[in-house]
Design a protein around this motif. Sequence first.
Motif, PDB file in Angstrom:
ATOM      1  N   UNK B  30      -1.500  11.088  -8.877  1.00  0.00           N
ATOM      2  CA  UNK B  30      -0.921   9.777  -8.574  1.00  0.00           C
ATOM      3  C   UNK B  30       0.069   9.310  -9.645  1.00  0.00           C
ATOM      4  N   UNK B  98      -5.041   1.221  -5.156  1.00  0.00           N
ATOM      5  CA  UNK B  98      -5.444   0.879  -3.794  1.00  0.00           C
ATOM      6  C   UNK B  98      -6.535   1.865  -3.386  1.00  0.00           C
ATOM      7  N   UNK B  99      -7.192   1.668  -2.247  1.00  0.00           N
ATOM      8  CA  UNK B  99      -8.263   2.611  -1.886  1.00  0.00           C
ATOM      9  C   UNK B  99      -7.837   4.090  -1.928  1.00  0.00           C
ATOM     10  N   UNK B 100      -6.716   4.493  -1.307  1.00  0.00           N
ATOM     11  CA  UNK B 100      -6.391   5.923  -1.387  1.00  0.00           C
ATOM     12  C   UNK B 100      -6.031   6.377  -2.803  1.00  0.00           C
ATOM     13  N   UNK B 101      -5.408   5.502  -3.581  1.00  0.00           N
ATOM     14  CA  UNK B 101      -5.102   5.862  -4.976  1.00  0.00           C
ATOM     15  C   UNK B 101      -6.403   6.041  -5.761  1.00  0.00           C
ATOM     16  N   UNK B 102      -7.390   5.179  -5.478  1.00  0.00           N
ATOM     17  CA  UNK B 102      -8.683   5.325  -6.170  1.00  0.00           C
ATOM     18  C   UNK B 102      -9.434   6.571  -5.699  1.00  0.00           C
ATOM     19  N   UNK B 103      -9.188   7.004  -4.456  1.00  0.00           N
ATOM     20  CA  UNK B 103      -9.818   8.241  -3.976  1.00  0.00           C
ATOM     21  C   UNK B 103      -9.229   9.470  -4.664  1.00  0.00           C
ATOM     22  N   UNK B 104      -7.998   9.365  -5.115  1.00  0.00           N
ATOM     23  CA  UNK B 104      -7.310  10.530  -5.684  1.00  0.00           C
ATOM     24  C   UNK B 104      -7.310  10.489  -7.208  1.00  0.00           C
ATOM     25  N   UNK B 186      -2.917  -6.123  -4.848  1.00  0.00           N
ATOM     26  CA  UNK B 186      -3.190  -4.685  -4.761  1.00  0.00           C
ATOM     27  C   UNK B 186      -1.984  -3.915  -5.262  1.00  0.00           C
ATOM     28  N   UNK B 187      -2.208  -2.671  -5.661  1.00  0.00           N
ATOM     29  CA  UNK B 187      -1.123  -1.787  -6.061  1.00  0.00           C
ATOM     30  C   UNK B 187      -0.197  -2.451  -7.064  1.00  0.00           C
TER      31      UNK B 187
END
Lengths: 160, 280
Positions: B30, B98-104, B186-187
Amino acid sequence: MTSNLLISFKLNGNEVQVDSAPDRRVIDLLREDLGLTGTKESCGRGDCGACSILIDGDQRLSCLMLAVQLEGREMITIEGFSLQEDRLSNVQQKFIELGAAQCGFCTPGMVISATALLRVNPEPSRSEVRQAISGNLCRCGAYQKILDAIEAASKEKTKL
Amino acid sequence: MTDIFLPSDLDELWRLLNIKPEAALYAGGTDLLVKRRSGLIDPPSLVCLERIQELKGVKECGDEVFVGALTTHSELLSHRVIRKHFPVLIQAIAVLGSPPVRNMGTIGGNIVTASPAGDTLAPLYVLDAQMEIRSLSSSRRVPISAFILGPGQIDLGQGEILAGVWIKRHQGFRLQHYEKVGRRNALACSVVSMAAIMRVSSDNRIYEIRLAWGSVGPTVMRFPEVERLLEGKPLTVDGLNDVIELVHAGIKPIDDIRATASYRREVAGRLLHRLINYST
């Protein structure tokens, strides 16, 4: 000089092998090589969520993944939502019924975020839904209808 | 086309680092893949660390907790041990990306990126976290404040990686607080952030306090003299006001696209006032 690599993974339920440059971005692989143009690219830097996909069930951004990372994984793109019995998912259906798509460019990413949420939290509060789509930008500003659609989907028996 | 490698364990990684010493390492991608695409960096080869299980997850070892560098923010956010012992870290991760950034994205990635705005950093500074640096033949520990040298600059030698983070479990700080001021919720890259952990007595006196600010200097900043001055004082607006001048004098904010230095200076002081919410 590096050459192409055969990369094996599961794509929308089917085992596939793709001959690709290992450092090709997954978004390019999807849209340009595989013709799956449902996944959109907007910012290309992880700020907009338009390119969201599911990898082993988790939401990820296909602009920030390279092809080689797909090896052995299971990927679901927005196209994978309507393959079964040729019908839309409940989340997609609610987006249509409640007019949650204006220009539609953010919609696939929004549907992925909503689906990822409802899988782990089938009855989210409004603020949890807001959290879940906080990584998705909608420049039309259709957020309220998007929230309504996700909330409506969460109230159905078959949520996803 | 760039060479890219996907080692499945540490042995394979050490071999790679030996033959490709110039490779750039990434986990979630990221930060690094964004810099690469924008042309800021052009590494001849890339090593993606995401499959190295040895550096993933949270382990309790005696009175310490080890967080593997490759643990994602989402994993930390839902982890029982982290939620129980380090709420300040949880509060920071909850507003990271954000949720996908935190997933990665991973905690190790956030640390080695060494941005003064990195959300996990201020909490790790107040928790006195230690970085475990490993190479094929050695291992050493460094406090985070010594590991991060400046924006994007870290104390990591050739062949070394950040393996993970050690945090003392029972530090006795019942009150833990993180707040970030950004341009949106967010973000958002922080304009100013502040982490605080403290012990406050039943008659509202500060026993012990640790404070760290983000985005107000080349690294996250702590001011021991501010902390010492607050200790023993009542947790009141007046008490906090007494140290704001010292904070203003210590921080080194700059003007950038997100905010001006003078705005950052103002906000850095005012974030302290939020601690009033914890008064007894």
